[in-house]
Design a protein around this motif. Structure first.
Motif, PDB file in Angstrom:
ATOM      1  N   GLU A 373       0.851  -1.211   0.000  1.00 18.94           N
ATOM      2  CA  GLU A 373       0.000   0.000   0.000  1.00 18.94           C
ATOM      3  C   GLU A 373       0.881   1.253   0.000  1.00 18.94           C
ATOM      4  OE1 GLU A 373      -3.509   0.179   0.380  1.00 18.94           O
ATOM      5  OE2 GLU A 373      -3.545  -1.961  -0.085  1.00 18.94           O
ATOM      6  N   ASP A 377       1.114   4.051  -2.872  1.00 26.02           N
ATOM      7  CA  ASP A 377       0.798   5.448  -2.550  1.00 26.02           C
ATOM      8  C   ASP A 377       1.945   6.363  -2.995  1.00 26.02           C
ATOM      9  OD1 ASP A 377      -1.609   4.757  -1.467  1.00 26.02           O
ATOM     10  OD2 ASP A 377      -0.930   4.778   0.626  1.00 26.02           O
ATOM     11  N   ALA A 380       2.022   6.685  -6.735  1.00 25.17           N
ATOM     12  CA  ALA A 380       0.922   7.557  -7.179  1.00 25.17           C
ATOM     13  C   ALA A 380       1.271   9.021  -6.909  1.00 25.17           C
ATOM     14  CB  ALA A 380      -0.368   7.164  -6.476  1.00 25.17           C
ATOM     15  N   ASP A 412      -6.965   1.754  -8.457  1.00 23.40           N
ATOM     16  CA  ASP A 412      -7.551   2.663  -7.452  1.00 23.40           C
ATOM     17  C   ASP A 412      -6.761   3.960  -7.363  1.00 23.40           C
ATOM     18  OD1 ASP A 412      -9.552   1.083  -6.669  1.00 23.40           O
ATOM     19  OD2 ASP A 412      -8.635   0.391  -4.779  1.00 23.40           O
ATOM     20  N   ARG A 413      -5.488   3.875  -7.697  1.00 19.90           N
ATOM     21  CA  ARG A 413      -4.618   5.055  -7.573  1.00 19.90           C
ATOM     22  C   ARG A 413      -4.383   5.721  -8.926  1.00 19.90           C
ATOM     23  NH1 ARG A 413      -3.561   1.306  -3.759  1.00 19.90           N
ATOM     24  NH2 ARG A 413      -2.960   2.050  -1.686  1.00 19.90           N
TER      25      ARG A 413
END
Ligand code: PEP
Ligand code: MG
Length: 562
Positions: A373, A377, A380, A412-413
């Motif tokens: 994750e 993150d 991204a 999702d990112r």
């Protein structure tokens, strides 16, 4: 690997590492210093400990000053060897031996043996460092004896340097005008000898059985493309081969991209990198972007997980290395491939009997979802800050369900999701995997290792860990065909993509990008640019009809030059 006798010529065969032909007499490095016999315990152990430390420091200082005079990989390799000479554990182990009564030279040998045993047990990249450890030991022994440092003293005429394996400190300063080729009896395609030979562009063959029988002074012809060493060749034939290979090298030097076949089929030629510095230096080569950013290699020395900010800065550095390109560059980032030969201190998989088959790559995310994750993150954030949309792929994916979960987290990112095809199950299920992601990239190093059940680091298994093995080619073809049906990109980012002949075969199978060490890009681009897509397809069909790597190479050559 066998020695064939062809009429009056002997031909030895090894694993080809760097293409090119050389014709020169063989030279073997001088003997390493003799190991000490049983000595008498030192009268003053503290003074003997001090004598050992001084010798280790002198060796490290000399290696470091050579590192600062060198550039690129050579400099990195020399610095890493200097660090070994000063390693607290190694120096501490030797001092412990001295305090137990061993003279300094014997202590150096004993400490080295302890460390070599541990490195060998760890396997993989660590096992390859045993040669470096022995080199440090020999330098310290020479220093203690007041003798000149062991190394290679080169003659003033061209030679083919043959050795069991070459210490990095020996290989890093070689003059390609004198050393026309490197041939080793041991070592694998990822050993330091191979890495330095690639940087210097010297033809190189490793893992040559029977090499020890070739006496110094014997003229040989080394063909780094085929892995063949012809002993006492016809001088006129050998010189003509050298000329032909020089001509081909000049063609390669002229190649400036973009990647496409002679009849215009586009194939992206990309670079494998590991951090901002290597990404920036990749832009010196004719590559259209990054096909594999091995993020774990940037964190090998980290005791704890790098912060989100640190990771973001690193990813941004890599993404922005190509921001000056005329076309938006393709950047493919791989999430951490920790485990097995690339252990990370902050990703503890615990003791595993079979680390290559253990918790590595994407599998780490099951126990530590937060690591993945955080990494996504940070990627991204780097993408937002640089205004780009990098592609992100996971290593060691074995099932369609894994691909689905990963793709969801990536999308999702707002990033483009892919997976590596390195496990035979993923290759066999390529249509199902491709249905879950936007692209795949075939990691031929691991795909070969797992298909052939042969450790990619083992010099003894180099014939099996050859991506020309027809079983591996069949799996690559399965994936490339599935990609064509799905209309999704299929890259290759293992060492197979650095082999110009194999690159043409891969294009014929339908592979859409080839990513390798940047130094290999021009040779691959020139080879692909010299043939038509139809010839590549004929080469692909031809190799798929073979059952042996040598036959596959011959069939591809014949089909491409028909
Ligand atoms: C591969 O396995 O081919 C690959 C590109 O990944 P790595 O060499 O980093 O394992
Ligand atoms: Mg891999």
């Amino acid at each position: 690997m066998t020695a064939h006798i062809a009429t009056d010529q002997a031909v030895l065969v090894g694993t080809p590492v760097v293409a090119g032909v050389a014709h020169a007499p063989v030279m073997w490095p001088g003997a390493r210093p003799a190991l000490p016999g049983p000595g008498t315990p030192p009268a003053d152990v503290e003074a003997e400990c001090e004598r050992f430390s001084r010798a280790a420091t002198a060796v490290a200082d000399r290696l470091r000053s050579r590192a600062s005079a060198a550039t690129g990989v050579a400099s990195e390799v020399l610095s890493a060897t200097a660090a070994l000479a000063e390693d607290r554990g190694w120096v501490g182990a030797a001092q412990k031996e001295i305090r137990a009564g061993a003279p300094a030279p014997n202590a150096a040998v004993a400490a080295t043996e302890q460390f070599a045993a541990v490195f060998t047990k760890l396997g993989g990249l660590m096992a390859e460092r045993v040669t470096d450890l022995h080199d440090v030991r020999d330098r310290v022994l020479a220093e203690l004896a007041g003798e000149p440092e062991p190394g290679i003293s080169l003659p003033d005429h061209p030679v083919v340097l043959c050795a069991d394996d070459l210490a990095p400190a020996d290989t890093s300063g070689l003059d390609p005008a004198v050393v026309t080729a490197l041939v080793t009896r041991l070592g694998g395609p990822t050993s330091h000898t191979a890495i330095i030979a690639r940087q210097l562009g010297i033809p190189c063959i490793v893992a040559v059985h029977g090499l020890e029988a070739v006496a110094a002074g014997t003229p040989v012809m080394v063909d780094g493309a085929t892995g063949r060493i012809t002993i006492a060749p016809d001088p006129a034939v050998a010189d003509a081969e050298v000329q032909r290979s020089r001509h081909a090298a000049a063609e390669v030097a002229r190649w400036a991209g973009p990647g496409r076949t002679a009849d215009g089929k586009e194939v992206a030629i990309l670079a494998n990198v590991q951090d901002g510095a290597s990404a920036r230096s990749a832009t010196d080569h004719p590559v259209a972007g990054i096909g594999l950013f091995r993020t774990e290699l940037a964190f090998l020395d980290r005791a704890s997980e790098p912060s989100l900010d640190e990771q973001t800065t690193l990813y941004r550095e890599v993404i922005e290395a190509f921001s000056g390109s005329a076309e938006p560059a393709k950047i493919v980032i791989r999430t951490l491939d920790a485990g097995s030969d690339k252990p990370l201190a902050f990703v503890d998989a615990g003791a595993e009997a079979n680390p290559a088959l253990g918790v590595r790559g994407l599998r780490v995310a099951t126990a530590h979802p937060e690591l993945l994750e955080h990494q996504l993150d940070a990627i991204a954030a780097a993408a937002r800050q640089s205004g780009t949309t990098p592609w992100v792929m996971a290593p060691m994916v074995a099932t369609a369900a894994e691909a689905r979960g990963f793709a969801a987290a990536v999308r999702d990112r707002g990033l483009v999701a892919g997976v590596m095809i390195e496990v035979p199950s993923a290759a066999l299920l390529a249509p199902a995997i491709l249905a879950e992601v936007d692209f795949v990239s075939i990691g031929t190093n691991d795909l070969t290792q797992y298909t052939m059940a042969a450790d990619r680091m083992s010099a003894d298994l180099a014939t099996l860990t050859d991506p020309w093995q027809p079983a591996v080619l069949a799996l690559i073809n399965t994936v490339a065909s599935a990609g064509a049906v799905a209309g999704k990109p299929v890259g290759v980012c293992g060492e197979a993509a650095a082999d110009p002949l194999l690159a043409c075969v891969l294009v014929g199978m339908g592979v859409t990008s080839l990513s390798s060490a940047p130094a290999a890009a021009a040779a691959v681009g020139a080879a692909v640019g010299g043939v038509t897509l139809a010839a590549c397809r004929a080469a692909a069909d031809a190799v798929l009809a073979t059952a042996d790597p040598a036959d596959a190479r011959a069939a591809a050559t014949a089909a491409l030059h028909a």
